[in-house]
Design a protein around this motif. Sequence first.
Motif, PDB file in Angstrom:
ATOM      1  N   MET A 148       0.830  -1.206   0.000  1.00 58.81           N
ATOM      2  CA  MET A 148       0.000   0.000   0.000  1.00 58.81           C
ATOM      3  C   MET A 148       0.866   1.258   0.000  1.00 58.81           C
ATOM      4  N   ASP A 149       1.983   1.217   0.695  1.00 60.00           N
ATOM      5  CA  ASP A 149       2.908   2.351   0.718  1.00 60.00           C
ATOM      6  C   ASP A 149       3.471   2.599  -0.682  1.00 60.00           C
ATOM      7  N   ILE A 150       3.847   1.523  -1.373  1.00 57.08           N
ATOM      8  CA  ILE A 150       4.389   1.660  -2.737  1.00 57.08           C
ATOM      9  C   ILE A 150       3.328   2.234  -3.672  1.00 57.08           C
ATOM     10  N   ILE A 151       2.097   1.734  -3.564  1.00 60.01           N
ATOM     11  CA  ILE A 151       1.022   2.222  -4.425  1.00 60.01           C
ATOM     12  C   ILE A 151       0.793   3.712  -4.192  1.00 60.01           C
ATOM     13  N   CYS A 152       0.839   4.145  -2.937  1.00 55.27           N
ATOM     14  CA  CYS A 152       0.630   5.564  -2.627  1.00 55.27           C
ATOM     15  C   CYS A 152       1.781   6.427  -3.131  1.00 55.27           C
TER      16      CYS A 152
ATOM     17  N   GLN B  88       3.323   5.817  -5.905  1.00 56.20           N
ATOM     18  CA  GLN B  88       3.139   5.889  -7.349  1.00 56.20           C
ATOM     19  C   GLN B  88       1.877   6.647  -7.740  1.00 56.20           C
ATOM     20  N   ASP B  89       0.906   6.701  -6.853  1.00 60.64           N
ATOM     21  CA  ASP B  89      -0.342   7.413  -7.137  1.00 60.64           C
ATOM     22  C   ASP B  89      -0.847   8.021  -5.826  1.00 60.64           C
ATOM     23  N   SER B  90      -0.659   9.315  -5.663  1.00 54.15           N
ATOM     24  CA  SER B  90      -0.980   9.979  -4.397  1.00 54.15           C
ATOM     25  C   SER B  90      -2.475  10.036  -4.121  1.00 54.15           C
ATOM     26  N   SER B  91      -3.317   9.712  -5.106  1.00 57.92           N
ATOM     27  CA  SER B  91      -4.759   9.737  -4.858  1.00 57.92           C
ATOM     28  C   SER B  91      -5.196   8.639  -3.894  1.00 57.92           C
ATOM     29  N   TYR B  92      -4.333   7.660  -3.655  1.00 58.70           N
ATOM     30  CA  TYR B  92      -4.657   6.588  -2.710  1.00 58.70           C
ATOM     31  C   TYR B  92      -4.296   6.949  -1.265  1.00 58.70           C
ATOM     32  N   VAL B  93      -3.562   8.032  -1.060  1.00 58.05           N
ATOM     33  CA  VAL B  93      -2.975   8.301   0.247  1.00 58.05           C
ATOM     34  C   VAL B  93      -4.034   8.484   1.329  1.00 58.05           C
ATOM     35  N   CYS B  94      -5.036   9.296   1.060  1.00 60.74           N
ATOM     36  CA  CYS B  94      -6.040   9.572   2.097  1.00 60.74           C
ATOM     37  C   CYS B  94      -6.788   8.308   2.499  1.00 60.74           C
TER      38      CYS B  94
ATOM     39  N   ALA C  16      -4.359   6.197   4.556  1.00 59.09           N
ATOM     40  CA  ALA C  16      -4.001   6.773   5.854  1.00 59.09           C
ATOM     41  C   ALA C  16      -5.073   6.500   6.904  1.00 59.09           C
ATOM     42  N   SER C  17      -6.330   6.743   6.556  1.00 58.90           N
ATOM     43  CA  SER C  17      -7.396   6.486   7.528  1.00 58.90           C
ATOM     44  C   SER C  17      -7.505   4.999   7.844  1.00 58.90           C
ATOM     45  N   PHE C  18      -7.291   4.171   6.833  1.00 62.31           N
ATOM     46  CA  PHE C  18      -7.356   2.724   7.012  1.00 62.31           C
ATOM     47  C   PHE C  18      -6.243   2.241   7.940  1.00 62.31           C
ATOM     48  N   LEU C  19      -5.012   2.733   7.714  1.00 57.45           N
ATOM     49  CA  LEU C  19      -3.866   2.291   8.514  1.00 57.45           C
ATOM     50  C   LEU C  19      -3.878   2.900   9.913  1.00 57.45           C
ATOM     51  N   LYS C  20      -4.484   4.065  10.075  1.00 58.17           N
ATOM     52  CA  LYS C  20      -4.613   4.639  11.407  1.00 58.17           C
ATOM     53  C   LYS C  20      -5.480   3.732  12.286  1.00 58.17           C
ATOM     54  N   ILE C  21      -6.580   3.227  11.715  1.00 57.28           N
ATOM     55  CA  ILE C  21      -7.439   2.295  12.457  1.00 57.28           C
ATOM     56  C   ILE C  21      -6.684   1.009  12.766  1.00 57.28           C
ATOM     57  N   LEU C  22      -5.929   0.526  11.776  1.00 54.33           N
ATOM     58  CA  LEU C  22      -5.135  -0.691  11.988  1.00 54.33           C
ATOM     59  C   LEU C  22      -4.135  -0.495  13.117  1.00 54.33           C
ATOM     60  N   HIS C  23      -3.464   0.651  13.130  1.00 54.15           N
ATOM     61  CA  HIS C  23      -2.483   0.919  14.177  1.00 54.15           C
ATOM     62  C   HIS C  23      -3.135   0.932  15.549  1.00 54.15           C
TER      63      HIS C  23
ATOM     64  N   ILE D 262       3.883   0.425   8.975  1.00 56.25           N
ATOM     65  CA  ILE D 262       2.883   1.471   9.209  1.00 56.25           C
ATOM     66  C   ILE D 262       3.579   2.805   9.470  1.00 56.25           C
ATOM     67  N   ALA D 263       4.601   2.782  10.332  1.00 55.67           N
ATOM     68  CA  ALA D 263       5.363   4.010  10.594  1.00 55.67           C
ATOM     69  C   ALA D 263       6.052   4.501   9.321  1.00 55.67           C
ATOM     70  N   GLN D 264       6.537   3.557   8.505  1.00 56.46           N
ATOM     71  CA  GLN D 264       7.180   3.936   7.236  1.00 56.46           C
ATOM     72  C   GLN D 264       6.189   4.658   6.327  1.00 56.46           C
ATOM     73  N   PHE D 265       4.962   4.162   6.289  1.00 51.98           N
ATOM     74  CA  PHE D 265       3.935   4.805   5.457  1.00 51.98           C
ATOM     75  C   PHE D 265       3.715   6.255   5.889  1.00 51.98           C
ATOM     76  N   PHE D 266       3.504   6.478   7.171  1.00 49.58           N
ATOM     77  CA  PHE D 266       3.228   7.839   7.637  1.00 49.58           C
ATOM     78  C   PHE D 266       4.466   8.729   7.518  1.00 49.58           C
ATOM     79  N   LEU D 267       5.629   8.134   7.609  1.00 53.47           N
ATOM     80  CA  LEU D 267       6.852   8.913   7.423  1.00 53.47           C
ATOM     81  C   LEU D 267       6.972   9.382   5.972  1.00 53.47           C
ATOM     82  N   ASN D 268       6.575   8.510   5.030  1.00 56.64           N
ATOM     83  CA  ASN D 268       6.668   8.856   3.606  1.00 56.64           C
ATOM     84  C   ASN D 268       5.584   9.829   3.164  1.00 56.64           C
TER      85      ASN D 268
END
Length: 746
Positions: free
Chosen positions: A296-300, A302-308, A311-318, A334-340
């Motif tokens: 999911m981090d790689i996809i975001c 490559q395409d920033s339209s997936y970020v939001c 982010a909400s999905f992974l925040k719940i997961l965390h 998860i931390a890597q995703f939010f860092l990127n």
Amino acid sequence: PGPEAVDGLQRLHLTVAATKYPRKLDGKFVELLQAVLCSPKSPEQIQMLCAAILREMSPCNDLILSCDEIQDTKLLSLVSSVLLAQAKKGEVAAVGQHVVKVLERKLPEGQSARFVLPVLANVISLSPESLTEEQTNVVSKKLADWLRYASIQQGMAQPSGGFFSSPRTKQPAPVTEIDGAVATDFFTVLSVAQHYTQDQWLNVQTFSMLKNWLLCYGGKEMNTFNPDDKAGKDRTVTSMASTTGRAGQLLPPRERLRDKAFEYCQRLVEQSNRRPLKKDDGDLQKACLIEAVAIMDIICKQDSSYVCRAASFLKILHSRICGDASYARALLPIAQFFLNHSKLTAVDSDAIYKHLFTDIPAQLFHNPSLAFEFVQFCKDNSQLFTDSSSIFRQSFPNLFKFLAWNSPPLISEFVDLLPFLLDPGTTIEIFHLLLDLPCLTAALDIQLSISALTKAQCTLLSLSWHRARGITAVSLVPLRLLLGSLAGSPRVVQCAESVPVLLELFFRVVAEFADGSLINQLVVLLLQRNDQLYEIPAFKEDVVLGSQLAVLCGLRPALVVELSTEILEFSGAVSNIQSKEPIFTHMVWAVGEYLSVSYDRRCTVEQITRFFESLEAVLFEITQLRPQASTPSCAPRAISVLMATLTKLAARSQDLIPRVSMFLSKMRTFVQSPAVTSVYCEEDLEEILIRATELMNLLKMPSVAQFVFTPPVASTRFQKDVNDSLPLALRMVTQLLEPAPGSMPV
């Protein structure tokens, strides 16, 4: 071929494989192996053994294999494995081209793409540029279909043909979730079945290679033969095209694969919330969750339209997994995703980082695989962390718990990480922590061995935060005594061996940014901490702080004047010669070298006299001959440095020359005393006498002594040479004043 042939090939494979030296087989035999491998009449086991032997022989010049005409997918997989083992770019490209052609067309009955998909995964790992853009689009379309549209019915068991086999065909059962519930959504790697269909196997294989495929081809819009093309150049255009495509459901192959992959990863994250019936399924569940978040981090990226959405999905997961220590490894991606993507999300990333750096090291420092992954994560993102969050540097005491427990495997990672942890605010505490690292290891050992909160664990907390809470190094002495029984523990000893390397790096990095105030603090701490170390004899010998003291004094000579009270107190104590001889010698040398108006205009005659009298008393104490008491034993180097420093100070305040000359003249009596000759060897006494004679002769010419011992601040090569050639100058003056026997005076 029968069992004898199988046994012979197995023995040959073992002989070829179980050696680090290259083995050479006869050319005709290699040709025969290839013929048997490609023969449709050969049993599958024989073919596999022939391929394994040929792979072990790689690179082999006698190969005549080619995959161009092979249609059978199993045989193509075996032959391709041999060709890829040659690691020749042309062979890799040829295999990749043929595999894509096989995947592109409809396979005959009985053939399956599941045998060649691993070959394609190896091709893109070895040579991703071997596929054209058109070919990657074809494969991306296939991968998207395999990910999303695998059957949700279980496969049928192969009939055994036995007497009790049922002639009736049963209706296939639906696949289930990992907790046993019937699956109501599409098939994933976490779906469970007794038997799997071919497309379900392809689904699993696709997920296993998805991350690498997206990294190689997911963001590229130009011909893949151009390795300099960067995904980021067209990221904005890609994002717009993706959004338009999703609205009209007409997505190009790359965007369609990203879309299906994102859905697949979301489904895996949802499945990770189910309670597995088997322990092995639980391990698979966690591994798939880690992979899904990384994809999911790689996809975001490559395409920033997936970020939001992500982010909400992974925040719940965390929030769901942060309290479960068994999911600790999943917190890293998860931390890597939010860092990127922190700039594009409205999530409080610092809360995620704080939990990661606080709780995980404190609870799981003893997990070696997690320790390596955690430190590697910090190392890879050290620049990002230092630029975007202060929590990284503030959390270094917890990071050092990983090093304290796993020091040999992690030492190289910490060598790369330490410079990013150091700044003016953390320098002092990291210095204490490095010196107390073996003590921390012992405290962690006790923490693991007991469950209740004991005194050792309480002091462990103090050890980690002693500087922040105002605790001095002296107050840690009871802790070192408490943990003294563990000083011989192999883990503690291994940790102690890593400290000198990190200390050397520490001072090298600090020298690049330290100001005068910080250098002064470090010098005071060096004088205090030299004998306040964990009681490991080898550790005390290896931690050499004296040379670092000399470096700091060279960086800031004015500290000798600014810290005159502390230095006088330290150098005026005779006991420090025995217990802290290396650092005592370097400190006395620094006084003689830098206590001069040439380095600091604030230096006065009164200060020079005060230092002279203090050091004179020390030298008198250790060289005084006592009829009824033993002479204090100290290193000859300390005596020589004390004599040289007194001479330097006298050269700068010439009223002191008679006092030091008289003292030096008595050194012959000292070295010839029976009490002294019983303590020192003849060579050491001779060196002491020679140095005393040279210094005394130099003082006979005060102007020369002042020039030699008070050089200008070294800023040119000549001035540096003057400093480096003092022994030569002393010998020259001695030769002038004491001609050799038999020579005629001029």
